[in-house]
Design a protein around this motif. Structure first.
Motif, short mmCIF file in Angstrom:
data_model
loop_
_atom_site.label_atom_id
_atom_site.label_comp_id
_atom_site.label_asym_id
_atom_site.label_seq_id
_atom_site.Cartn_x
_atom_site.Cartn_y
_atom_site.Cartn_z
N PRO A 136 4.51 4.38 33.22
CA PRO A 136 4.16 3.51 32.33
C PRO A 136 2.74 4.18 32.04
O PRO A 136 2.32 4.57 32.75
CB PRO A 136 3.84 2.17 33.32
CG PRO A 136 3.55 2.57 34.74
CD PRO A 136 4.28 3.86 35.14
N HIS A 146 10.50 1.43 30.48
CA HIS A 146 9.73 1.61 32.08
C HIS A 146 10.71 1.34 32.61
O HIS A 146 10.96 2.42 34.18
CB HIS A 146 8.21 1.19 31.89
CG HIS A 146 7.78 2.24 30.97
ND1 HIS A 146 7.05 1.88 30.25
CD2 HIS A 146 6.63 3.72 31.07
CE1 HIS A 146 6.64 2.67 29.56
NE2 HIS A 146 6.31 3.48 30.01
N HIS A 173 3.25 9.58 37.29
CA HIS A 173 2.52 9.72 36.25
C HIS A 173 2.28 9.02 35.98
O HIS A 173 2.46 9.18 34.54
CB HIS A 173 3.54 10.80 35.61
CG HIS A 173 2.92 12.46 35.18
ND1 HIS A 173 2.71 13.15 35.53
CD2 HIS A 173 2.58 12.08 34.06
CE1 HIS A 173 1.77 13.69 35.03
NE2 HIS A 173 1.72 13.65 33.13
N TYR A 321 -0.79 15.11 25.61
CA TYR A 321 0.18 14.88 26.55
C TYR A 321 0.88 15.82 26.46
O TYR A 321 0.91 16.67 27.88
CB TYR A 321 1.58 13.62 25.12
CG TYR A 321 2.27 13.53 26.35
CD1 TYR A 321 2.39 12.80 28.00
CD2 TYR A 321 3.94 13.54 25.87
CE1 TYR A 321 2.92 12.36 28.40
CE2 TYR A 321 5.34 12.70 26.71
CZ TYR A 321 4.19 12.34 28.05
OH TYR A 321 5.53 11.83 28.93
N ASP A 325 1.28 17.86 30.99
CA ASP A 325 2.36 18.16 31.08
C ASP A 325 2.71 19.79 31.44
O ASP A 325 3.12 20.25 32.50
CB ASP A 325 3.89 17.60 30.60
CG ASP A 325 3.86 16.53 31.23
OD1 ASP A 325 4.29 16.46 31.85
OD2 ASP A 325 4.34 15.40 29.85
N ARG A 332 2.97 21.82 40.13
CA ARG A 332 4.32 21.25 40.63
C ARG A 332 4.80 22.68 40.75
O ARG A 332 5.27 22.18 42.40
CB ARG A 332 4.89 19.93 39.96
CG ARG A 332 4.37 19.28 39.07
CD ARG A 332 5.20 18.31 38.49
NE ARG A 332 4.32 16.83 37.97
CZ ARG A 332 5.03 16.26 38.03
NH1 ARG A 332 5.73 16.42 36.87
NH2 ARG A 332 4.27 15.11 38.38
N TYR A 343 12.86 14.96 35.72
CA TYR A 343 11.51 13.93 34.18
C TYR A 343 12.54 13.27 34.07
O TYR A 343 13.29 13.28 33.54
CB TYR A 343 11.00 14.52 33.75
CG TYR A 343 9.56 15.98 33.71
CD1 TYR A 343 10.23 16.59 34.11
CD2 TYR A 343 8.29 15.97 34.09
CE1 TYR A 343 9.22 17.71 34.62
CE2 TYR A 343 7.51 16.71 33.99
CZ TYR A 343 7.93 17.13 34.61
OH TYR A 343 7.10 18.71 35.09
N THR A 345 12.63 10.38 30.97
CA THR A 345 12.24 9.30 30.52
C THR A 345 12.57 8.61 28.96
O THR A 345 14.44 9.40 29.29
CB THR A 345 10.74 10.09 29.67
OG1 THR A 345 11.72 10.99 28.85
CG2 THR A 345 9.88 10.93 30.55
N GLN A 349 12.25 11.91 24.15
CA GLN A 349 11.27 12.43 24.26
C GLN A 349 11.43 14.16 25.20
O GLN A 349 11.31 14.95 25.55
CB GLN A 349 10.28 11.65 25.90
CG GLN A 349 9.28 10.85 26.31
CD GLN A 349 8.17 10.94 26.78
OE1 GLN A 349 7.52 11.72 27.27
NE2 GLN A 349 8.02 9.54 26.91
N1 ARG Z 1 3.88 7.57 30.09
C1 ARG Z 1 4.91 8.36 29.21
C2 ARG Z 1 5.54 7.36 28.56
O1 ARG Z 1 5.47 6.03 28.98
C3 ARG Z 1 6.18 8.96 30.77
C4 ARG Z 1 5.79 10.09 31.34
C5 ARG Z 1 6.31 10.85 32.38
N2 ARG Z 1 6.09 11.53 33.25
C6 ARG Z 1 5.90 13.50 31.64
N3 ARG Z 1 4.93 14.06 33.09
N4 ARG Z 1 5.16 13.19 31.22
O2 ARG Z 1 6.40 7.47 27.72
#
Ligand code: ARG
Length: 590
Positions: A136, A146, A173, A321, A325, A332, A343, A345, A349
């Motif tokens: 989050p 989330h 993350h 963002y 990444d 990683r 990942y 999400t 995304q």
């Molecule tokens: N914080 C992001 C969101 O709330 C998700 C992150 C997912 N992980 C990443 N490595 N981008 O949408």
């Protein structure tokens, strides 16, 4: 490799036979299907479906076979002897129907009872796996999206843990970096010029605080400038700004942890800010490879098949963002040496991750073709909808606090428990524990049972219904089996040692077969990253137990009692493993 998968074992056996009849085609992969999945196939447990395609390959050539059916018969004739197969026969144009030996089935189940279900776990060809989930953002709401990521990611992690990968990283993350902090800190210092006054309680409700500061930001240009300068100070490491940032982050963390505690989710935080120092060096490597170009003052990377470029550095020189990444994936792969990065999400995304992975492929940091064993996978999921078919929101406010949602699930279960006739027999602690197990389990299961890519409607009445495909129904089924064993008064451990399991009745055999198929279904669920496959298996298991076995086979007091109690126990063990993998706590009495 997974010796516990019946399908895999059959495939091994049939590979021998295929090699024997057509030595000219040594690479033919045995096609073995479980018959439950198809309707119409009776009196067979599995089917080998190679004859038709093999025939197509050898038709013109000089062989002893005249038609596909003859190929099928050849497959049967050349099958090496095995204790697992009772009989094989050819049907239709060349389907090879396989009937398993019920003796072998019963022995396999009994061995699992002795060795434990972990002896049924498959092994994965990778050692170091990371699941990036939950993740989050600080100061913004932790929304139902989330929650989905948290639930799905936890289940996937549990699946990999079950496969005993050498190292499984549950990565949070957290979005703790970005321009919003300039605004928040500027607002904080404006409200509390004396920094001593600043602490977690002075900020109060962070979401309200965020809103108020956003209002200031949008309406006052002077404040906006101040906010932008605050970002710079924070990123340069000014102690006063760092401290304010920490405090803001801690408030959010406390909130996040409440959700994780309720759901018993373990996560290891490595937030966005951690990767910030790596961004310049990773971008420099990409610059050197000639990947980065100028676009209107921004630094961008074009990737295959996408019209818009990935913005690696914004026009004002700031990172975003994408930048994070790129740096985190680089870390990683190169520092943590992870072999599979997953990942979790929302599907929205998808393109973001597609572009990041493609940029890495362009750089030569990921193989061009990674279909066999992917190194990076985006696990997407659909939206959570309300009853109105729109994005899920609560009536009173535009957002839903996740803790409130979970509390409500628990409360509804508690109320239902207290209304039951046997409510007086329950201790307060039992009521608490049981309503948590059922309530939180119901929320998780409602999410996991549908294919993650589809949207799902959040509805308490549906998910807490004790009939149909719900966690509550499954909990009942589990508790009922526990009570059958209790009522028998027998010591299961004793029976495991000295009793004998047989599968003579048709419904015993059906139940036994379904239990034995646990591993192959699990493999399918895990390798396709689809928990819904496991849910379906679990639901079918309960149905087969209740509607077939338990309706037609008397357990307690019957001549077959010992064997049937062992079958009950095997069902419980498999059910509980499914529950465990889905993050659901089983209840033993209801
Ligand atoms: N914080 C992001 C969101 O709330 C998700 C992150 C997912 N992980 C990443 N490595 N981008 O949408």
């Amino acid at each position: 490799d997974c010796p516990a998968s019946v399908r895999k074992q059959l495939a091994k056996l049939f590979a021998e036979s295929l090699k024997a009849i057509v030595p000219s085609e040594p690479d033919v992969v045995p096609l073995i299907d479980a018959c439950v999945a198809k309707s119409g196939v009776k009196h067979a447990d599995y089917q080998c479906n190679n004859a038709m395609s093999l025939w197509a390959k050898i038709k013109g050539k000089q062989t002893e076979f005249k038609n596909p059916r003859a190929v099928g018969e050849g497959i049967v004739k050349n099958l090496p002897p095995s204790e697992m197969v009772e009989s094989c026969s050819v049907a239709g144009p060349g389907f090879v129907n396989i009937v398993l030996s019920k003796k072998w089935m019963a022995q396999s189940l009994q061995r699992m009872l002795t060795d434990g279900i972990d002896s049924w776990a498959p092994r994965l060809p990778v050692k170091r796996v990371m699941v990036d989930f939950s993740s989050p953002n600080i100061a913004k709401e932790m929304h139902v999206g989330h929650l989905r990521s948290t639930i799905i990611g936890d289940t996937l992690s549990r699946m990999f843990e079950f496969c005993q990968v050498e190292s499984l990283i549950r990565r949070n993350h957290i979005g703790d970096w970005g321009t919003q902090f300039g605004m928040l800190i500027a607002y904080l210092f404006e409200k509390y010029p004396d920094t001593d006054e600043v602490n977690e309680s002075s900020i109060g409700d962070l979401q309200a605080f965020y809103k108020a500061s956003k209002l200031r930001f949008d309406s006052d240009p002077e404040f906006k400038l101040n906010a932008q300068q605050s970002v710079v100070k924070l990123q340069r490491g000014d102690p006063k700004y760092r401290e304010a940032w920490q405090q803001i982050c801690n408030i959010s963390r406390t909130e996040f942890n409440k959700v994780y505690e309720r759901l018993k989710i373990r996560l290891e935080e490595m937030p966005e800010s951690f990767f910030n120092p790596y961004i310049p060096q990773v971008l420099e490597k990409m610059e050197k490879l000639g990947l980065v170009e100028d676009s209107d003052g921004a630094r961008v990377i074009f990737v295959e098949g996408v019209d818009i470029p990935l913005i690696a550095v914004k026009r004002d020189g700031g990172y975003n963002y994408f930048s994070t990444d790129l740096a985190s994936l680089w870390y990683r792969l190169n520092v943590e040496k992870l072999e599979w990065n997953i990942y979790v999400t929302d599907v929205g995304q998808w393109q973001h991750f597609d572009m990041v992975f493609k940029a890495f492929r362009r750089a030569g940091w990921l193989p061009k073709d990674e279909n066999e064993l992917p190194i990076c996978t985006h696990v997407g999921f659909g939206l959570v909808l309300g009853d109105d078919g729109k994005r899920f929101r609560s009536r009173s406010s535009e957002t839903v606090r996740l803790v409130d949602l979970l509390d409500e699930a628990k409360k509804r279960c508690k109320d239902a428990l207290l209304e039951r006739d046997n409510a007086k027999d329950w201790t307060e602690e039992e009521v608490e524990k049981t309503s948590e197990a059922i309530g939180y389990g119901a929320v998780k299961y409602a999410d996991l049972k549908i294919n993650r890519l589809t949207n799902y409607t959040f509805n308490f009445d549906q998910m807490l219904n004790d009939k149909g495909n719900t966690a509550v129904y499954l909990q009942y089924a589990h508790a009922r089996i526990c009570s059958i064993i209790r009522k028998s008064g027998k010591d299961i451990e004793e029976l495991k040692k000295n009793g004998n399991l047989v599968l003579d009745h048709e419904d015993e055999r059906t139940l036994g077969l379904h239990l034995l198929q646990f591993t192959e279904v699990f493999v399918e669920s895990c390798s396709n990253l689809l928990p819904s496959v496991l849910c379906e298996y679990l639901y079918n298991l309960s149905e087969i137990f209740t509607k077939k076995f338990y309706s037609n086979c008397q357990v307690v007091g019957s001549p077959e009692e010992t064997s049937r109690l062992l079958l009950c126990e095997a069902t419980l063990v498999v059910m509980r493993k499914c529950f465990y993998l889905l993050g659901i706590e089983p209840v033993y009495k209801l």
